[in-house]
Motif scaffolding. Structure first.
Motif, PDB file in Angstrom:
ATOM      1  N   ILE A   5       0.840  -1.206   0.000  1.00 17.33           N
ATOM      2  CA  ILE A   5       0.000   0.000   0.000  1.00 17.33           C
ATOM      3  C   ILE A   5       0.869   1.248   0.000  1.00 17.33           C
ATOM      4  O   ILE A   5       0.619   2.195  -0.750  1.00 17.33           O
ATOM      5  CB  ILE A   5      -0.965  -0.010   1.195  1.00 17.33           C
ATOM      6  N   ASN A   6       1.910   1.251   0.828  1.00 12.93           N
ATOM      7  CA  ASN A   6       2.817   2.407   0.857  1.00 12.93           C
ATOM      8  C   ASN A   6       3.505   2.594  -0.486  1.00 12.93           C
ATOM      9  O   ASN A   6       3.645   3.720  -0.967  1.00 12.93           O
ATOM     10  CB  ASN A   6       3.866   2.232   1.959  1.00 12.93           C
ATOM     11  N   HIS A   7       3.926   1.512  -1.111  1.00 18.75           N
ATOM     12  CA  HIS A   7       4.591   1.598  -2.420  1.00 18.75           C
ATOM     13  C   HIS A   7       3.632   2.144  -3.477  1.00 18.75           C
ATOM     14  O   HIS A   7       4.024   2.972  -4.305  1.00 18.75           O
ATOM     15  CB  HIS A   7       5.128   0.222  -2.838  1.00 18.75           C
ATOM     16  N   ILE A   8       2.399   1.678  -3.434  1.00 19.68           N
ATOM     17  CA  ILE A   8       1.405   2.168  -4.397  1.00 19.68           C
ATOM     18  C   ILE A   8       1.133   3.652  -4.180  1.00 19.68           C
ATOM     19  O   ILE A   8       1.015   4.418  -5.139  1.00 19.68           O
ATOM     20  CB  ILE A   8       0.107   1.341  -4.300  1.00 19.68           C
ATOM     21  N   GLU A   9       1.051   4.077  -2.926  1.00 24.71           N
ATOM     22  CA  GLU A   9       0.807   5.492  -2.639  1.00 24.71           C
ATOM     23  C   GLU A   9       1.983   6.361  -3.081  1.00 24.71           C
ATOM     24  O   GLU A   9       1.790   7.469  -3.564  1.00 24.71           O
ATOM     25  CB  GLU A   9       0.541   5.698  -1.145  1.00 24.71           C
ATOM     26  N   LYS A  16      -0.384  -0.338 -12.087  1.00 23.58           N
ATOM     27  CA  LYS A  16      -0.762  -1.218 -13.201  1.00 23.58           C
ATOM     28  C   LYS A  16       0.140  -2.452 -13.238  1.00 23.58           C
ATOM     29  O   LYS A  16      -0.326  -3.571 -13.437  1.00 23.58           O
ATOM     30  CB  LYS A  16      -0.674  -0.439 -14.517  1.00 23.58           C
ATOM     31  N   ARG A  17       1.426  -2.260 -13.007  1.00 25.13           N
ATOM     32  CA  ARG A  17       2.374  -3.371 -13.038  1.00 25.13           C
ATOM     33  C   ARG A  17       2.178  -4.310 -11.851  1.00 25.13           C
ATOM     34  O   ARG A  17       2.272  -5.524 -11.975  1.00 25.13           O
ATOM     35  CB  ARG A  17       3.810  -2.837 -13.025  1.00 25.13           C
ATOM     36  N   LEU A  18       1.850  -3.758 -10.692  1.00 25.88           N
ATOM     37  CA  LEU A  18       1.734  -4.572  -9.483  1.00 25.88           C
ATOM     38  C   LEU A  18       0.441  -5.369  -9.401  1.00 25.88           C
ATOM     39  O   LEU A  18       0.451  -6.540  -9.040  1.00 25.88           O
ATOM     40  CB  LEU A  18       1.856  -3.682  -8.234  1.00 25.88           C
ATOM     41  N   ILE A  19      -0.696  -4.717  -9.717  1.00 28.20           N
ATOM     42  CA  ILE A  19      -1.979  -5.398  -9.510  1.00 28.20           C
ATOM     43  C   ILE A  19      -2.863  -5.461 -10.746  1.00 28.20           C
ATOM     44  O   ILE A  19      -3.926  -6.072 -10.704  1.00 28.20           O
ATOM     45  CB  ILE A  19      -2.766  -4.758  -8.346  1.00 28.20           C
ATOM     46  N   THR A  71      -6.442  -9.383  -2.388  1.00 28.55           N
ATOM     47  CA  THR A  71      -7.161 -10.191  -3.377  1.00 28.55           C
ATOM     48  C   THR A  71      -6.604  -9.968  -4.773  1.00 28.55           C
ATOM     49  O   THR A  71      -6.427 -10.923  -5.542  1.00 28.55           O
ATOM     50  CB  THR A  71      -8.663  -9.832  -3.362  1.00 28.55           C
ATOM     51  N   LEU A  72      -6.292  -8.741  -5.115  1.00 29.29           N
ATOM     52  CA  LEU A  72      -5.775  -8.429  -6.445  1.00 29.29           C
ATOM     53  C   LEU A  72      -4.344  -8.930  -6.647  1.00 29.29           C
ATOM     54  O   LEU A  72      -3.970  -9.328  -7.742  1.00 29.29           O
ATOM     55  CB  LEU A  72      -5.838  -6.926  -6.709  1.00 29.29           C
ATOM     56  N   VAL A  73      -3.558  -8.903  -5.581  1.00 28.81           N
ATOM     57  CA  VAL A  73      -2.173  -9.371  -5.689  1.00 28.81           C
ATOM     58  C   VAL A  73      -2.186 -10.871  -5.834  1.00 28.81           C
ATOM     59  O   VAL A  73      -1.501 -11.457  -6.612  1.00 28.81           O
ATOM     60  CB  VAL A  73      -1.341  -8.936  -4.466  1.00 28.81           C
TER      61      VAL A  73
END
Length: 73
Positions: A5-9, A16-19, A71-73
């Protein structure tokens, strides 16, 4: 889980690449899922006949947002 979550923020362009969803799509998904969850919980509570006061039981370890990202990961 909070590392993702911190990385996405910090790097919303890498979402897009992660999830597999854009950052805006992820935010919209979280918002819609939270709204539906609250509506469903309110409906269940309105139908429930309580003998013991509400608020008991185990609290969730993951927030709604963390559950969706997991769930997405």
């Amino acid at each position: 889980m909070s590392d993702i979550i911190n990385h996405i923020e910090e790097h919303p362009k890498e979402t897009k690449r992660l999830i597999g969803l854009d950052y805006e799509q992820l935010q919209q998904l979280i918002q819609n899922a939270s709204q539906l969850h609250h509506e469903k919980q309110a409906l269940l509570e309105s139908k429930k006949v309580r003998i013991i006061a509400g608020g008991g039981g185990r609290k969730p370890k993951l927030s709604m947002r963390e559950q969706i990202i997991l769930t997405l990961v």
